[in-house]
Design an enzyme around this catalytic site. Structure first.
Site, PDB file in Angstrom:
ATOM      1  N   TYR A 119      50.840 -69.106 -32.580  1.00 16.50           N
ATOM      2  CA  TYR A 119      51.870 -69.967 -33.159  1.00 16.50           C
ATOM      3  C   TYR A 119      52.646 -69.274 -34.277  1.00 16.50           C
ATOM      4  O   TYR A 119      53.794 -69.612 -34.532  1.00 16.50           O
ATOM      5  CB  TYR A 119      51.237 -71.240 -33.738  1.00 16.50           C
ATOM      6  CG  TYR A 119      51.046 -72.368 -32.756  1.00 16.50           C
ATOM      7  CD1 TYR A 119      50.452 -72.152 -31.520  1.00 16.50           C
ATOM      8  CD2 TYR A 119      51.445 -73.658 -33.078  1.00 16.50           C
ATOM      9  CE1 TYR A 119      50.260 -73.195 -30.627  1.00 16.50           C
ATOM     10  CE2 TYR A 119      51.255 -74.709 -32.188  1.00 16.50           C
ATOM     11  CZ  TYR A 119      50.669 -74.470 -30.965  1.00 16.50           C
ATOM     12  OH  TYR A 119      50.478 -75.508 -30.098  1.00 16.50           O
ATOM     13  N   ASP A 133      44.138 -81.513 -25.590  1.00 17.31           N
ATOM     14  CA  ASP A 133      44.801 -82.482 -24.700  1.00 17.31           C
ATOM     15  C   ASP A 133      43.917 -82.722 -23.475  1.00 17.31           C
ATOM     16  O   ASP A 133      43.741 -83.854 -23.026  1.00 17.31           O
ATOM     17  CB  ASP A 133      46.182 -81.980 -24.243  1.00 17.31           C
ATOM     18  CG  ASP A 133      47.298 -82.384 -25.202  1.00 17.31           C
ATOM     19  OD1 ASP A 133      47.008 -82.571 -26.405  1.00 17.31           O
ATOM     20  OD2 ASP A 133      48.458 -82.501 -24.753  1.00 17.31           O
TER      21      ASP A 133
HETATM   22  C1  IPM Z   1      49.399 -80.856 -31.668  1.00 14.71           C
HETATM   23  C2  IPM Z   1      50.826 -80.803 -31.183  1.00 14.71           C
HETATM   24  C3  IPM Z   1      51.588 -79.781 -32.024  1.00 14.71           C
HETATM   25  C4  IPM Z   1      50.926 -78.438 -31.820  1.00 14.71           C
HETATM   26  C5  IPM Z   1      53.102 -79.713 -31.691  1.00 14.71           C
HETATM   27  C6  IPM Z   1      53.776 -81.054 -31.846  1.00 14.71           C
HETATM   28  C7  IPM Z   1      53.783 -78.668 -32.518  1.00 14.71           C
HETATM   29  O1  IPM Z   1      50.868 -80.529 -29.821  1.00 14.71           O
HETATM   30  O2  IPM Z   1      49.185 -81.147 -32.862  1.00 14.71           O
HETATM   31  O3  IPM Z   1      48.497 -80.615 -30.869  1.00 14.71           O
HETATM   32  O4  IPM Z   1      51.237 -77.732 -30.856  1.00 14.71           O
HETATM   33  O5  IPM Z   1      50.094 -78.073 -32.642  1.00 14.71           O
HETATM   34 MG    MG Z   2      48.969 -80.491 -28.902  1.00 19.47          MG
END
Ligand code: IPM
Ligand code: MG
Length: 366
Positions: free
Chosen positions: A141, A251
């Site tokens: 990131y 997720d």
């Molecule tokens: C999460 C979300 C965020 C991430 C996005 C909205 C930037 O998906 O908190 O998991 O990727 O960290």
């Molecule tokens: Mg996420």
């Protein structure tokens, strides 16, 4: 006691779920005799509309002056142009990085009442209870270079996965400490058969494990972990991993709990310890869900459970946190559901209504 809490509702369903989280927080305050002073700020798309940036220095400073931060969600189609200079997500990444919130705890716990809300056989998911520790301020990131550019042979883009020893060590420590406080089993997730960052990660994990002789350390490759996670989820108790792996896998893991709408998170600036508060930001793991925003149907339980995590980790109010969690569980046992966790014979409720049920279950009046 008195606490200052920064509240950043954000976009989409953010304000709706935050309203319920705040309602439950205030109810806990009345019941246990605490005063929570709320300071509201903008983040994400709503901040872009007003200030042209997803996170202002003022908002960041306001958060720095508080005991903890409660956040809703950011983003939406309005700000989704891939060519846009600023994105709502920049606000979220900016606050995580800006406040040094490197340790993201994402508990994945299936409430027994929700077994039928999952797509899994009961014998696979019954009793799922794990914590994913996601590194939050490094890795893919944030690594540099990170850019898109044009060349004579077409466009190119690069993102960089980079980690320092210090960054890896401090997140692994969080994993070991949590594992020590739970079942003393830590799974370290990496891709050491391909990535250099993962090889360093694995080495440091092995070195650190000498300081945690009571914790069993197991390494799992990320692809194989993604399979284990849904094939035999109860095998996992605490798992620690780099930023992007943690984003993807949580997720996936949320399906084990019935819905993304059930998963809270804590992003901490240090190693969590019982009874000692540590600065943190608390948010549901779900996004801003623009398609269901404004309809009073979003599930606020992930936010309410995030409030409980805030009380536990940042304010060291353990019985208060447990009371909120118990009230959420009682609401589910009572058959109350939002649409995302609905199953046959249950009582379908709106965002505010299920929030009211949790407040009522908590006691404390109003
Ligand atoms: C999460 C979300 C965020 C991430 C996005 C909205 C930037 O998906 O908190 O998991 O990727 O960290
Ligand atoms: Mg996420």
């Amino acid at each position: 006691m008195k606490f200052d809490i920064a509240v950043l509702p954000g976009d989409g369903i953010g304000p709706e779920v935050i309203a319920e989280g705040v309602k439950v927080l205030q109810a806990a305050g009345r019941k246990f005799g605490h005063e929570f002073k709320l300071q509201y700020g903008l983040i994400g798309g709503i901040s872009i509309d007003k200030h042209d940036v997803a996170l202002t220095e003022e908002t960041l400073n306001m958060c720095r002056g508080c005991d903890s931060v409660l956040l809703g969600a950011v983003g939406g189609p309005k700000w989704d142009n891939p060519k846009a200079k600023v994105r709502p997500e920049d606000g979220l990444l900016g606050i995580r990085k800006g406040m040094g919130l490197f340790a993201n705890l994402r508990p994945v716990k299936l409430f027994p009442a929700l077994v039928n809300a999952t797509n899994f056989k009961p014998e696979v998911v019954n009793g799922v209870d794990m914590v994913v520790v996601r590194e939050l301020t490094g890795g893919l990131y944030f690594g540099k270079p990170k850019k898109q550019w044009e060349t004579s042979r077409g466009r190119r883009a690069v993102d960089t996965m980079a980690y320092s020893e210090k960054e890896i060590e401090r997140i692994l420590r969080v994993g070991f400490e949590l594992a020590r406080a739970r079942k003393k089993k830590l799974v370290s997730v990496d891709k050491a058969n391909v990535l250099q960052t993962s090889r360093l990660w694995r080495q440091i994990a092995i070195e650190l494990s000498a300081h945690y002789p009571d914790v069993t350390l197991e390494h799992m490759l990320v692809d194989s972990f993604s399979m284990k996670l849904i094939q035999d989820p109860r095998y996992i108790d605490v798992a620690v991993m780099e930023n992007m792996f943690g984003d993807i896998l949580t997720d996936e893991a949320s399906t084990l709990a019935g819905s993304m709408g059930m998963l809270p998170s804590a992003s901490l600036a240090g190693v969590p310890r019982e009874n000692k508060g540590i600065f943190g930001l608390y948010e549901p793991i779900h996004g801003s869900a623009p398609t269901i925003a404004g309809k009073n149907i979003a599930n606020p339980l992930a936010t309410i459970l995030s409030v409980a995590m805030m009380l536990r980790y940042s304010l060291a109010l353990i019985p208060e946190a447990e009371a909120i969690e118990a009230s959420v569980e009682a609401a589910l046992n009572g058959g109350y559901r939002t649409f995302d966790i609905m199953s046959e014979g249950k009582i379908k409720m709106g965002t505010k209504e299920i929030g009211d049920v949790v407040v009522k279950g908590l006691g404390g009046g109003r």
